[in-house]
Design a protein around this motif. Structure first.
Motif, PDB file in Angstrom:
ATOM      1  N   PHE A 171       0.852  -1.183   0.000  1.00 23.13           N
ATOM      2  CA  PHE A 171       0.000   0.000   0.000  1.00 23.13           C
ATOM      3  C   PHE A 171       0.895   1.242   0.000  1.00 23.13           C
ATOM      4  O   PHE A 171       1.713   1.419   0.906  1.00 23.13           O
ATOM      5  CB  PHE A 171      -0.902   0.024   1.235  1.00 23.13           C
ATOM      6  CG  PHE A 171      -1.681  -1.243   1.474  1.00 23.13           C
ATOM      7  CD1 PHE A 171      -2.154  -2.015   0.422  1.00 23.13           C
ATOM      8  CD2 PHE A 171      -1.954  -1.670   2.773  1.00 23.13           C
ATOM      9  CE1 PHE A 171      -2.878  -3.177   0.643  1.00 23.13           C
ATOM     10  CE2 PHE A 171      -2.679  -2.827   3.012  1.00 23.13           C
ATOM     11  CZ  PHE A 171      -3.142  -3.587   1.944  1.00 23.13           C
ATOM     12  N   SER A 172       0.762   2.095  -1.007  1.00 21.88           N
ATOM     13  CA  SER A 172       1.542   3.336  -1.105  1.00 21.88           C
ATOM     14  C   SER A 172       3.025   3.092  -0.841  1.00 21.88           C
ATOM     15  O   SER A 172       3.630   3.749   0.000  1.00 21.88           O
ATOM     16  CB  SER A 172       1.013   4.385  -0.120  1.00 21.88           C
ATOM     17  OG  SER A 172      -0.335   4.689  -0.345  1.00 21.88           O
ATOM     18  N   ASP A 191      -0.890  16.496  -2.049  1.00 22.81           N
ATOM     19  CA  ASP A 191      -0.745  15.537  -0.955  1.00 22.81           C
ATOM     20  C   ASP A 191      -1.002  16.272   0.365  1.00 22.81           C
ATOM     21  O   ASP A 191      -0.316  17.242   0.682  1.00 22.81           O
ATOM     22  CB  ASP A 191       0.677  14.955  -0.973  1.00 22.81           C
ATOM     23  CG  ASP A 191       0.878  13.817   0.014  1.00 22.81           C
ATOM     24  OD1 ASP A 191       0.348  13.885   1.148  1.00 22.81           O
ATOM     25  OD2 ASP A 191       1.592  12.859  -0.332  1.00 22.81           O
ATOM     26  N   PRO A 192      -1.999  15.822   1.156  1.00 22.98           N
ATOM     27  CA  PRO A 192      -2.316  16.528   2.400  1.00 22.98           C
ATOM     28  C   PRO A 192      -1.406  16.169   3.569  1.00 22.98           C
ATOM     29  O   PRO A 192      -1.552  16.740   4.655  1.00 22.98           O
ATOM     30  CB  PRO A 192      -3.748  16.071   2.681  1.00 22.98           C
ATOM     31  CG  PRO A 192      -3.805  14.679   2.130  1.00 22.98           C
ATOM     32  CD  PRO A 192      -2.936  14.713   0.887  1.00 22.98           C
ATOM     33  N   ILE A 193      -0.465  15.231   3.360  1.00 24.41           N
ATOM     34  CA  ILE A 193       0.346  14.737   4.467  1.00 24.41           C
ATOM     35  C   ILE A 193       1.812  15.118   4.310  1.00 24.41           C
ATOM     36  O   ILE A 193       2.424  15.674   5.234  1.00 24.41           O
ATOM     37  CB  ILE A 193       0.222  13.200   4.588  1.00 24.41           C
ATOM     38  CG1 ILE A 193      -1.237  12.784   4.768  1.00 24.41           C
ATOM     39  CG2 ILE A 193       1.073  12.689   5.753  1.00 24.41           C
ATOM     40  CD1 ILE A 193      -1.461  11.287   4.724  1.00 24.41           C
ATOM     41  N   ASN A 237      -3.589  11.212  -4.852  1.00 25.30           N
ATOM     42  CA  ASN A 237      -3.225  12.474  -4.210  1.00 25.30           C
ATOM     43  C   ASN A 237      -2.030  12.314  -3.281  1.00 25.30           C
ATOM     44  O   ASN A 237      -2.032  12.831  -2.168  1.00 25.30           O
ATOM     45  CB  ASN A 237      -4.408  13.031  -3.408  1.00 25.30           C
ATOM     46  CG  ASN A 237      -5.465  13.638  -4.291  1.00 25.30           C
ATOM     47  OD1 ASN A 237      -5.425  13.482  -5.509  1.00 25.30           O
ATOM     48  ND2 ASN A 237      -6.422  14.336  -3.704  1.00 25.30           N
ATOM     49  N   GLU A 238      -0.995  11.630  -3.739  1.00 27.01           N
ATOM     50  CA  GLU A 238       0.167  11.485  -2.861  1.00 27.01           C
ATOM     51  C   GLU A 238       1.469  11.614  -3.628  1.00 27.01           C
ATOM     52  O   GLU A 238       1.564  11.233  -4.795  1.00 27.01           O
ATOM     53  CB  GLU A 238       0.115  10.180  -2.081  1.00 27.01           C
ATOM     54  CG  GLU A 238      -0.013   8.900  -2.864  1.00 27.01           C
ATOM     55  CD  GLU A 238       0.118   7.681  -1.948  1.00 27.01           C
ATOM     56  OE1 GLU A 238       1.144   7.563  -1.257  1.00 27.01           O
ATOM     57  OE2 GLU A 238      -0.813   6.863  -1.921  1.00 27.01           O
ATOM     58  N   GLY A 265      -8.322  10.785  -5.923  1.00 30.68           N
ATOM     59  CA  GLY A 265      -8.667  11.638  -4.790  1.00 30.68           C
ATOM     60  C   GLY A 265      -8.259  11.106  -3.443  1.00 30.68           C
ATOM     61  O   GLY A 265      -8.687  11.646  -2.415  1.00 30.68           O
ATOM     62  N   LEU A 266      -7.412  10.068  -3.414  1.00 31.42           N
ATOM     63  CA  LEU A 266      -7.086   9.398  -2.145  1.00 31.42           C
ATOM     64  C   LEU A 266      -5.669   9.723  -1.686  1.00 31.42           C
ATOM     65  O   LEU A 266      -4.756   9.872  -2.495  1.00 31.42           O
ATOM     66  CB  LEU A 266      -7.256   7.894  -2.290  1.00 31.42           C
ATOM     67  CG  LEU A 266      -8.688   7.428  -2.545  1.00 31.42           C
ATOM     68  CD1 LEU A 266      -8.736   5.939  -2.825  1.00 31.42           C
ATOM     69  CD2 LEU A 266      -9.582   7.778  -1.355  1.00 31.42           C
ATOM     70  N   PRO A 267      -5.465   9.772  -0.353  1.00 31.91           N
ATOM     71  CA  PRO A 267      -4.156  10.114   0.203  1.00 31.91           C
ATOM     72  C   PRO A 267      -3.307   8.878   0.477  1.00 31.91           C
ATOM     73  O   PRO A 267      -3.721   7.737   0.220  1.00 31.91           O
ATOM     74  CB  PRO A 267      -4.522  10.816   1.504  1.00 31.91           C
ATOM     75  CG  PRO A 267      -5.739  10.061   1.967  1.00 31.91           C
ATOM     76  CD  PRO A 267      -6.499   9.712   0.703  1.00 31.91           C
ATOM     77  N   HIS A 268      -2.149   9.131   1.042  1.00 34.04           N
ATOM     78  CA  HIS A 268      -1.179   8.104   1.389  1.00 34.04           C
ATOM     79  C   HIS A 268      -1.777   7.088   2.367  1.00 34.04           C
ATOM     80  O   HIS A 268      -2.384   7.459   3.372  1.00 34.04           O
ATOM     81  CB  HIS A 268       0.031   8.790   2.022  1.00 34.04           C
ATOM     82  CG  HIS A 268       1.180   7.901   2.316  1.00 34.04           C
ATOM     83  ND1 HIS A 268       1.894   7.257   1.328  1.00 34.04           N
ATOM     84  CD2 HIS A 268       1.767   7.556   3.489  1.00 34.04           C
ATOM     85  CE1 HIS A 268       2.876   6.554   1.891  1.00 34.04           C
ATOM     86  NE2 HIS A 268       2.812   6.719   3.192  1.00 34.04           N
TER      87      HIS A 268
END
Length: 319
Positions: A171-172, A191-193, A237-238, A265-268
């Motif tokens: 995963f990621s 990336d929000p993180i 989104n990462e 649209g998904l993050p890490h």
């Protein structure tokens, strides 16, 4: 799949404070534990154990079918994280797969730099084999740095002449510690993180003066020939999007059966958010089916690549 859920998660992740001064390693570890940890799901029993000379957490769902075993390597940039921080997600994957799982507390940097984590991953896998578990009954998984470490462990096992497990899911995955992937820069702000500086700091702590393109540190540069069927899941989104894409491409070029899923649209490591994000539950379900499907029967060895999916000993013996 809910756009509203994705937007709400993105807002929550962006709300995390980011100070001007980088926190200490201990502050990062305690902060990560507080932010990420979720207990094992109801019906999944956890036990402390030892595997490969390292502490480990065994997770056993109420409904276990067959002799299969899941070996999991957690994420955290090779610096933070533990089996306890990942007990929820690993337990959920194990529950959905109906497999006993063991999550290894491999040594972390900077106290234990590269290749300590790879040595621990290999020792854990070797211990499972030494305990009499057949390689065709073992599957592996990992997230983020643990995803890269999972691939590195398989490469080390191949180099040691050990048989490969039945299948692997990541995963990621952080597969390139040289930070050469284009998304490291193109996804910054999306990336929000993470930002590039975060990854560089972790790479510095883990590798020091070591070669950042070493195949066991950056498996996107490795020859992956002979590895088992591989599932790669990543969010669009990462900053590590290109690590996942390039790892899958490298595997396909080396004649490894590989499935790549990119979730829009998904993050890490969005799988951490199972139970509150539909895409996380669906991804874990697909990962569970992928892993158990390769335990259940032989599969053709011709590769396929799909993109844009919506998608031994111790205090308690390892059995």
């Amino acid at each position: 799949m809910s756009r509203q859920q994705r937007d709400a998660l993105d807002a929550i992740l962006r709300s995390a404070p980011r100070g001007e001064m980088r926190p200490t390693v201990e502050q990062q570890r305690s902060g990560f534990t507080a932010a990420v940890s979720r207990p094992a799901p109801q019906g999944v029993i956890t036990r402390q154990t030892v595997l490969g000379g390292r502490p480990a957490l065994e997770l056993e769902p109420a409904a276990v079918s067959g002799p299969g075993r899941l070996l999991y390597l957690h994420g955290g940039g090779y610096v933070i994280g533990s089996p306890q921080t990942h007990a929820g997600m690993v337990g959920e994957l194990a529950r959905r797969a109906g497999l006993r799982a063991v999550s290894v507390d491999y040594r972390l940097a900077p106290e234990h730099p590269f290749p300590a984590a790879v040595d621990d991953g290999l020792a854990a896998y070797r211990d499972l084999l030494a305990a009499g578990i057949e390689p065709q009954d073992i599957v592996m998984a990992g997230d983020s740095a643990g995803g890269g470490l999972t691939i590195a462990t398989l490469l080390a096992a191949r180099q040691a002449g050990l048989p490969q497990p039945a299948a692997v899911a990541v995963f990621s995955p952080w597969g390139d510690l040289t930070l050469a992937g284009g998304s490291i820069r193109s996804k910054e702000g999306i990336d929000p993180i993470f930002i590039e500086a975060d990854l560089r700091a972790y790479a510095d702590l883990y590798l020091g003066a070591a070669d950042r393109a070493h195949p066991l540190a950056s498996p996107v540069f490795a020859d992956l020939t002979g590895l088992p069927p591989l599932l790669v899941q990543v969010g669009a989104n990462e900053v590590l999007l290109d690590d996942a894409v390039r790892l899958a491409g490298r595997a396909g070029a080396d004649d490894v059966e590989v499935t790549l899923e990119i979730g829009p649209g998904l993050p890490h490591v969005f799988q951490h958010h199972y139970g509150r994000l539909d895409e996380a539950d669906a991804a874990l379900e697909r990962a569970a089916r992928f892993l158990t499907g390769h335990l259940a029967a032989d599969h053709p060895t011709t590769g396929y690549l799909t993109a844009g999916h919506p998608a031994a000993g111790g205090s308690e013996p390892v059995r």
